[in-house]
Design a protein around this motif. Sequence first.
Motif, PDB file in Angstrom:
ATOM      1  N   LYS A   1      69.604  52.178 -49.424  1.00  0.00           N
ATOM      2  CA  LYS A   1      70.525  52.530 -50.503  1.00  0.00           C
ATOM      3  C   LYS A   1      69.717  52.805 -51.781  1.00  0.00           C
TER       4      LYS A   1
ATOM      5  N   ARG B   1      73.755  57.603 -49.549  1.00  0.00           N
ATOM      6  CA  ARG B   1      72.942  56.453 -49.937  1.00  0.00           C
ATOM      7  C   ARG B   1      73.176  56.051 -51.392  1.00  0.00           C
TER       8      ARG B   1
ATOM      9  N   LEU C   1      77.190  52.279 -36.886  1.00  0.00           N
ATOM     10  CA  LEU C   1      76.357  52.918 -37.914  1.00  0.00           C
ATOM     11  C   LEU C   1      76.596  52.300 -39.291  1.00  0.00           C
TER      12      LEU C   1
ATOM     13  N   ILE D   1      74.433  49.385 -39.953  1.00  0.00           N
ATOM     14  CA  ILE D   1      73.068  49.775 -40.328  1.00  0.00           C
ATOM     15  C   ILE D   1      73.015  50.142 -41.800  1.00  0.00           C
ATOM     16  N   LEU D   2      73.986  50.951 -42.221  1.00  0.00           N
ATOM     17  CA  LEU D   2      73.985  51.444 -43.601  1.00  0.00           C
ATOM     18  C   LEU D   2      74.140  50.303 -44.594  1.00  0.00           C
TER      19      LEU D   2
ATOM     20  N   TRP E   1      73.351  47.160 -44.274  1.00  0.00           N
ATOM     21  CA  TRP E   1      72.210  46.243 -44.277  1.00  0.00           C
ATOM     22  C   TRP E   1      70.878  46.946 -44.557  1.00  0.00           C
TER      23      TRP E   1
END
Lengths: 547, 547
Positions: free
Chosen positions: A222, A247, B212, B215-216, B218
């Motif tokens: 991110k 992100r 997914l 994943i994003l 974390w």
Amino acid sequence: MSTMYSDNLERREANYAPLTPIDFLARSAEVYGDRPAIVYGDVRRNWRDTYSRCKQLASALRRIGVSSGETVAVLLANTPEMVEAHFGIPMAGAVLNTLNTRLDAETILFMLRHGEARVLIIDTEFAPLAERIVAERPDLVIGFVADVAPGVHPAFAEALEYEAFLETGDVDYLWEMPSDEWEAIALNYTSGTTGDPKGVIYHHRGAYLNALSNILEWDMPKHSVYLWTLPMFHCNGWCFPWTVAARAGVNVCLRKFDVKAVFDLIRTEGVSHFCGAPIVQSALANAPGEWREGISHRVAAMVAGAAPAPSVIARMKEIGFELTHTYGLTEVYGPSAVCAEQSDWQDLDQEDLSKKMARQGVRYHLQSGVTVLDPETLEPVPSDGRTVGEVMFRGNICMKGYLKNPSATEEAFRGGWFHTGDLGVLMPDGYIRLTDRSKDIIISGGENISSIEVEDALYRHPAIAVAAVVAMPDQKWGEVPCAFVELKEGCQATELEIIGHCRLFLAGFKVPKAVVFGELPKTSTGKVQKFELRARAGSVRAIDFGD
Amino acid sequence: MSTMYSDNLERREANYAPLTPIDFLARSAEVYGDRPAIVYGDVRRNWRDTYSRCKQLASALRRIGVSSGETVAVLLANTPEMVEAHFGIPMAGAVLNTLNTRLDAETILFMLRHGEARVLIIDTEFAPLAERIVAERPDLVIGFVADVAPGVHPAFAEALEYEAFLETGDVDYLWEMPSDEWEAIALNYTSGTTGDPKGVIYHHRGAYLNALSNILEWDMPKHSVYLWTLPMFHCNGWCFPWTVAARAGVNVCLRKFDVKAVFDLIRTEGVSHFCGAPIVQSALANAPGEWREGISHRVAAMVAGAAPAPSVIARMKEIGFELTHTYGLTEVYGPSAVCAEQSDWQDLDQEDLSKKMARQGVRYHLQSGVTVLDPETLEPVPSDGRTVGEVMFRGNICMKGYLKNPSATEEAFRGGWFHTGDLGVLMPDGYIRLTDRSKDIIISGGENISSIEVEDALYRHPAIAVAAVVAMPDQKWGEVPCAFVELKEGCQATELEIIGHCRLFLAGFKVPKAVVFGELPKTSTGKVQKFELRARAGSVRAIDFGD
């Protein structure tokens, strides 16, 4: 078929939403509204404001009559407006057509006509192009971005200034979700070497999934800070405008690639990620060391367009930049295969590592497949690293098709695979390696010569900065390899020296019969324009094997 | 509508593939085949072998007659076979029904009947349950996993041993892609507090997208090492079997949660990520410091099921574990909202930070929305932090519906939103905060009392380890709060002391009128079983407001 797992269980508003990358922008504005989205000189804009501006753009476009499924073209540099176009235009239900700013007016006019664009948004840097377009297409609505130059050029007399145009839009505009994720989001013309350019259509689903694949490949956290070294007009910047939004990252915009400016931005803005063709990576790798001073954070670089030369791979590692090699083409949304690094490669010496890393690799995370097939039978080639076939893709990260060109679409998807036209082999570890773009193969005395192999040999010469090899007609052999080389600054070499060097690495019939020195013609993304070299070498053979 | 962006541009095999998490396994086997997939005691298995075993499982199931759209139930601990079930069963076209191993035989028999399971795979640890099931359902095909105990129990006389069963399957089995991503992949029964359990159906698309999202949220890198502290029978382990496959990560299996074992595995296997209910996190946070010795790497912990207590948040930070608070329920594939941390929270003192972090947050990355609406009008509540409404979700990460229960499905999705039955408020920053599960609200003298608020007050008492508050019938007020508390080891407190403590923080009508000491009944995932406490408190009111 009616079953207990399907009866009364249809899709509905509550549990089904079309996949669209526009939602990445909406979420970042909702959740990380205060965080920076855009950095461009003095311009600093957060995600909330960026979302508002995109809503205004969509609303303003609707107000001048743009409706769903119409084309809006842009001729823009890597500026904030170009990022906004990637959201605002599809938020109006329209299709974004990014035009390559290095093209001639004739080609651009072809694209505007073929794509049936209703509106063109153009940067004043490209005023001469605008003048020609306005003359030829008086019906086209023109918007202009007066960033580097005021909009006083006569071409813009009737045009709408971008910021004023935005003002006409509603900041609370309820933008349109695509009614189906299969709807078009973008139109990208391929710069074919022969014939008219083809219009490659991207859909929302593919754009969404490849934007996520970029994150997965790069383990991109991110709020990553992404520098726009890659033109956004090229495959929608490999889908990165959407990736950065997903992100809640930072778009560091950059009108023109400049090596020193890149290092300065990496330092001052904390850039963590950027993309570029080998020529871009090479320019950075070979820059004076003092330009990098003060940069100690991790920087990830993605390279595609051609395999990076071993020397570039080695040099990037030396300066601490992490290089990821991806492969793809316009029809697969930019990167769609990746040379995924294996943990044991770290034990290899630099030469072996470079060989591994120069391969095109394996399917991208959310792509279904990439492989090498016999282009006639569509049977897989053995994974022996020797049997040449055509590289093919399949899955959600393949284009919707070519615009108004059903025969080309059928041909490209023949047999359930997208045919790239690139020749390659399958290695024993399952990685694909391009042997050649099919157009680039040289057939000499009945033997195939891979121009890549010859180029590899040339790159081993210490004085050579860029090399490209094409076929040259020959009375006796049909074709022979002809080398075009750029020497490194301050270096010298003769034709004989270079031919002698190649003999050390290549079978006799593969050694270039001529060496031409001088700057090589390149596309805006740094790809050497081989068709131009072929013209210079007097080669006119049309090779359409598997193309 | 026919347009140039739709004509002759239909989906085809080359450019469309159903989204399915099975593909994550296939890619990891292809690209990272040699990397570890499973660690369980002495068992070490890579992704290639894991994929082969899953293909064998699918093939073996087909050979005994399991066909597409049929249910295969499993009653397994967090062992390798449970990971395999998440792929092998859907690879046969079947639907995976994970059963909660702590349930009584009666409930399990209900689920097997309702779900129409053809096959049940059961761990020999649960032999007494198997005995009962075999007696009642002689038609059911039983497979058993003899890991901790041999399969000599009479219940398994006619049953298939798992490894031998696998052997009957084809390692090259061409597994079935779902013909549509909307097809069911899993069936999860909710442990409703009243009435029969409802069968929540997950589809391939939702499982793929939530895997997914994990994943994003974390920023979970490739090859992360994930420890199975959360039961996989609970919402398919919050979709993490699929997430770990998408990352080519490591599944560190663990039959039984044990604090010391967890720290040992974190140390020896390099565990980087794990999930658990507050009770799990709390147990780890309060463990003796010497158990953590030698652990210096980053460990990420995800908590859901209930908001973590401030003391747990503080303590996890102290021991260097990064805590992410997510919120969801079975119907939204486990976590589907997240208390996304903002950069400026780092400046808050521990108490304010804990308050921020205890909120349920914002929509998960690939979910379309979570918000608080008036349950009658479905109008949004103002984001004032005070107006109570019902928390609702929408998007691709909502269930397909309830099995054979169209009326419950309709009701759950009324008005285009999934109704959670949880009450909450919308904070000024757009974050949702649960005020109460609707069932848990206490109505006293016409005033609503949030049991969470009362519990928060109780947790401020230094002697209290776990607290839960439910309604107790009262002649005068209708209902009053009744507190159940577990004291910390070696601590003491009286009912009067605790009531006096609560008066410091709560309005008089909210103060518990009774305090009951002793261990609290908890579900297998560490959630306090309030229905049990309600029974103990003599409260039988059925509150179905918005449920």
